[in-house]
Motif scaffolding. Sequence first.
Motif, mmCIF file in Angstrom:
data_model
loop_
_atom_site.group_PDB
_atom_site.id
_atom_site.type_symbol
_atom_site.label_atom_id
_atom_site.label_comp_id
_atom_site.label_asym_id
_atom_site.label_seq_id
_atom_site.Cartn_x
_atom_site.Cartn_y
_atom_site.Cartn_z
ATOM 1 N N LYS A 286 80.628 -27.730 20.485
ATOM 2 C CA LYS A 286 80.745 -29.131 20.909
ATOM 3 C C LYS A 286 82.196 -29.507 21.204
ATOM 4 C CE LYS A 286 81.512 -31.388 16.431
ATOM 5 N NZ LYS A 286 82.774 -32.068 16.809
ATOM 6 N N GLU A 287 82.359 -30.579 22.000
ATOM 7 C CA GLU A 287 83.681 -31.147 22.229
ATOM 8 C C GLU A 287 84.108 -31.912 20.979
ATOM 9 O OE1 GLU A 287 85.532 -30.655 24.957
ATOM 10 O OE2 GLU A 287 83.966 -29.408 25.837
ATOM 11 N N ASP A 288 85.426 -32.112 20.814
ATOM 12 C CA ASP A 288 85.959 -32.725 19.602
ATOM 13 C C ASP A 288 85.433 -34.143 19.369
ATOM 14 O OD1 ASP A 288 87.394 -30.454 19.034
ATOM 15 O OD2 ASP A 288 89.258 -31.170 19.937
ATOM 16 N N PRO B 36 84.768 -21.615 31.899
ATOM 17 C CA PRO B 36 84.550 -20.916 30.628
ATOM 18 C C PRO B 36 85.463 -21.425 29.515
ATOM 19 C CG PRO B 36 84.810 -19.369 32.462
ATOM 20 C CD PRO B 36 85.227 -20.716 32.970
ATOM 21 N N ILE B 37 84.960 -21.338 28.295
ATOM 22 C CA ILE B 37 85.760 -21.713 27.126
ATOM 23 C C ILE B 37 86.911 -20.727 26.968
ATOM 24 C CG2 ILE B 37 85.747 -21.925 24.610
ATOM 25 C CD1 ILE B 37 82.871 -22.840 24.790
ATOM 26 N N LYS B 38 88.087 -21.240 26.683
ATOM 27 C CA LYS B 38 89.285 -20.398 26.569
ATOM 28 C C LYS B 38 89.660 -20.177 25.113
ATOM 29 C CE LYS B 38 91.145 -21.943 31.011
ATOM 30 N NZ LYS B 38 90.874 -20.656 31.667
ATOM 31 N N GLU B 39 90.173 -18.996 24.841
ATOM 32 C CA GLU B 39 90.751 -18.641 23.542
ATOM 33 C C GLU B 39 89.819 -18.933 22.368
ATOM 34 O OE1 GLU B 39 94.786 -19.979 23.104
ATOM 35 O OE2 GLU B 39 95.223 -19.696 25.225
ATOM 36 N N SER B 40 88.531 -18.611 22.563
ATOM 37 C CA SER B 40 87.548 -18.807 21.497
ATOM 38 C C SER B 40 86.982 -17.494 20.987
ATOM 39 C CB SER B 40 86.390 -19.684 21.996
ATOM 40 O OG SER B 40 86.822 -20.994 22.226
ATOM 41 N N LEU B 41 87.538 -16.389 21.478
ATOM 42 C CA LEU B 41 87.076 -15.079 21.040
ATOM 43 C C LEU B 41 88.120 -14.428 20.142
ATOM 44 C CD1 LEU B 41 85.724 -13.741 24.459
ATOM 45 C CD2 LEU B 41 84.353 -14.600 22.554
ATOM 46 N N VAL B 42 87.665 -13.609 19.225
ATOM 47 C CA VAL B 42 88.573 -12.847 18.366
ATOM 48 C C VAL B 42 88.122 -11.392 18.347
ATOM 49 C CG1 VAL B 42 89.171 -14.805 16.889
ATOM 50 C CG2 VAL B 42 87.234 -13.352 16.271
ATOM 51 N N GLU C 255 86.322 -1.305 16.358
ATOM 52 C CA GLU C 255 86.775 -2.542 16.994
ATOM 53 C C GLU C 255 85.605 -3.207 17.700
ATOM 54 O OE1 GLU C 255 90.111 -2.143 19.592
ATOM 55 O OE2 GLU C 255 91.033 -0.551 18.392
ATOM 56 N N THR C 256 85.516 -4.519 17.608
ATOM 57 C CA THR C 256 84.504 -5.256 18.341
ATOM 58 C C THR C 256 85.001 -6.672 18.585
ATOM 59 O OG1 THR C 256 82.135 -5.763 18.439
ATOM 60 C CG2 THR C 256 83.233 -6.098 16.312
ATOM 61 N N ILE C 257 84.220 -7.436 19.343
ATOM 62 C CA ILE C 257 84.620 -8.780 19.743
ATOM 63 C C ILE C 257 83.560 -9.768 19.290
ATOM 64 C CG2 ILE C 257 83.487 -8.708 22.001
ATOM 65 C CD1 ILE C 257 86.000 -10.039 23.175
ATOM 66 N N LEU C 258 83.963 -11.000 19.014
ATOM 67 C CA LEU C 258 83.016 -12.021 18.578
ATOM 68 C C LEU C 258 83.572 -13.416 18.814
ATOM 69 C CD1 LEU C 258 83.411 -12.797 14.896
ATOM 70 C CD2 LEU C 258 84.272 -10.585 15.642
ATOM 71 N N PRO C 259 82.712 -14.425 18.938
ATOM 72 C CA PRO C 259 83.184 -15.808 18.998
ATOM 73 C C PRO C 259 83.793 -16.202 17.658
ATOM 74 C CG PRO C 259 80.908 -15.638 19.756
ATOM 75 C CD PRO C 259 81.252 -14.337 19.106
ATOM 76 N N SER C 260 84.855 -16.966 17.688
ATOM 77 C CA SER C 260 85.561 -17.297 16.447
ATOM 78 C C SER C 260 84.675 -18.049 15.458
ATOM 79 C CB SER C 260 86.819 -18.108 16.755
ATOM 80 O OG SER C 260 86.495 -19.281 17.473
ATOM 81 N N TYR C 261 83.700 -18.832 15.954
ATOM 82 C CA TYR C 261 82.863 -19.597 15.033
ATOM 83 C C TYR C 261 81.949 -18.700 14.200
ATOM 84 C CZ TYR C 261 78.633 -19.239 17.947
ATOM 85 O OH TYR C 261 77.546 -18.786 18.647
ATOM 86 N N LEU D 37 92.315 -13.702 20.682
ATOM 87 C CA LEU D 37 92.331 -13.174 22.041
ATOM 88 C C LEU D 37 92.562 -14.298 23.052
ATOM 89 C CD1 LEU D 37 89.250 -10.761 21.870
ATOM 90 C CD2 LEU D 37 91.666 -10.167 21.621
ATOM 91 N N LYS D 38 93.155 -13.949 24.162
ATOM 92 C CA LYS D 38 93.396 -14.905 25.244
ATOM 93 C C LYS D 38 92.250 -14.885 26.264
ATOM 94 C CE LYS D 38 97.532 -16.379 24.009
ATOM 95 N NZ LYS D 38 97.796 -17.815 23.710
ATOM 96 N N ASN D 39 91.299 -13.990 26.097
ATOM 97 C CA ASN D 39 90.198 -13.859 27.055
ATOM 98 C C ASN D 39 89.409 -15.155 27.194
ATOM 99 O OD1 ASN D 39 90.883 -11.388 25.647
ATOM 100 N ND2 ASN D 39 89.264 -10.387 26.803
ATOM 101 N N ASP D 40 88.933 -15.446 28.409
ATOM 102 C CA ASP D 40 87.940 -16.496 28.583
ATOM 103 C C ASP D 40 86.607 -15.988 28.070
ATOM 104 O OD1 ASP D 40 89.838 -18.049 29.803
ATOM 105 O OD2 ASP D 40 89.065 -17.795 31.838
ATOM 106 N N TRP D 41 85.804 -16.909 27.533
ATOM 107 C CA TRP D 41 84.458 -16.568 27.088
ATOM 108 C C TRP D 41 83.526 -16.882 28.247
ATOM 109 C CZ3 TRP D 41 81.696 -19.063 22.265
ATOM 110 C CH2 TRP D 41 80.518 -18.345 22.011
ATOM 111 N N GLU D 42 83.197 -15.879 29.035
ATOM 112 C CA GLU D 42 82.492 -16.075 30.304
ATOM 113 C C GLU D 42 81.065 -16.583 30.139
ATOM 114 O OE1 GLU D 42 83.930 -15.951 33.119
ATOM 115 O OE2 GLU D 42 85.835 -15.010 32.544
ATOM 116 N N LYS D 43 80.494 -16.464 28.948
ATOM 117 C CA LYS D 43 79.113 -16.876 28.733
ATOM 118 C C LYS D 43 78.994 -18.234 28.050
ATOM 119 C CE LYS D 43 76.848 -13.527 30.627
ATOM 120 N NZ LYS D 43 75.933 -13.770 31.764
#
Length: 365
Positions: free
Chosen positions: A20-22, A128-134, A201-207, A232-238
């Motif tokens: 959600k938005e803030d 896409p959401i930015k900087e939400s992946l780790v 190593e793997t990737i996931l949404p920070s939440y 990570l600086k990656n965009d979350w494309e999904k």
Amino acid sequence: MSRVRDVMNVMEQFAPSALKEDFDNVGLILGDADEEVRGVLVTLDITEKVIDEAIANNCNMVVSHHPIMLSGLKKITGKNDMERVVLKSIKNNIAIYASHTNADSVMDGVSGKMCDKLGLKKRKILSPIKESLVKLVVFVPVDHAENVRKAIFKAGAGVIGEYGSCSFSQEGQGTFRASENTNPFVGERGELHFEKEVRIETILPSYLKGKVVNEMVNAHPYEEVAYDIYPLKNDWEKAGIGMIGELDEACDEIDFLKEVKNIFNVGCVRHTQLLNKKVKKVAVCGGSGSFLLSKAIAEKADVFITGDFKYHQFFDAEERIVIADIGHFESEQFTKEVFFELLTKKFSNFAVRLSLENTNPVNYL
């Protein structure tokens, strides 16, 4: 028997509140999560008439796109519609759940349903959401690597686009010296130990970080698990706001706008100057999407469909795109179908109903 929290869990799996938005107010807004569910009414907006409809149909839970109490309540005396909604819901033991900007931010959410109605293919998120992946890195004894991988994948890690269970592994040698206060899985207290380990190593949404780490630790054989989490600086494309896709066949602008008016049952389509070219690429955003105009232009969309454009914002099209403002309600009206289809697939022990109330506050002559 299903409880309110069971409905909440299904909605959260579909559109996590963390997206959600803030400014937003989503999730369970009113009610007891442990209450048994007799029926669910799905709506776009929550008004007093919607609560009356829920009562008449024996629904003790309302699932809505738009929340109540975005700006908060200082008094609840029944002097306006929002206060009467709260009072009547409490008196009749009705739980209220909202999935708002988080439902805007998932592929099959608000904008995704607009794409369905328009028949758009080759879809992707417009912003896409930015900087939400780790990135998670963990070191595991070789024989236990597969169990740990399965645990972190099951918790939601390792998804890249349409691919799941994504990871990278590399074998190496780990060292540690266990103190006298430990019970080491391998090695002896007080002695330097060398162990063949796998770096995963793997990737996931920070939440999801807490959930993934918890499952990883439970599956790991060591008392003390060595792991790292990197931003990570990656965009979350999904995940993100708005979508863009393509029509099967290009069509004339005026024909396309007439089709949009028909599909969304719009009183009128407010649009910018037509550019006398074919429409193939279409950007959409449910609700108020004017802030995405530059994104739609950058993606070379021929038409951008959304709601709530202000007069001066129409000038920003600058003959590079056709803006089609179909209205806030009209662009989001099919969100009810998204929630209804989701819940009817998951629950069969109570009724899920689509609200018949037209909550659109805007009327057309």
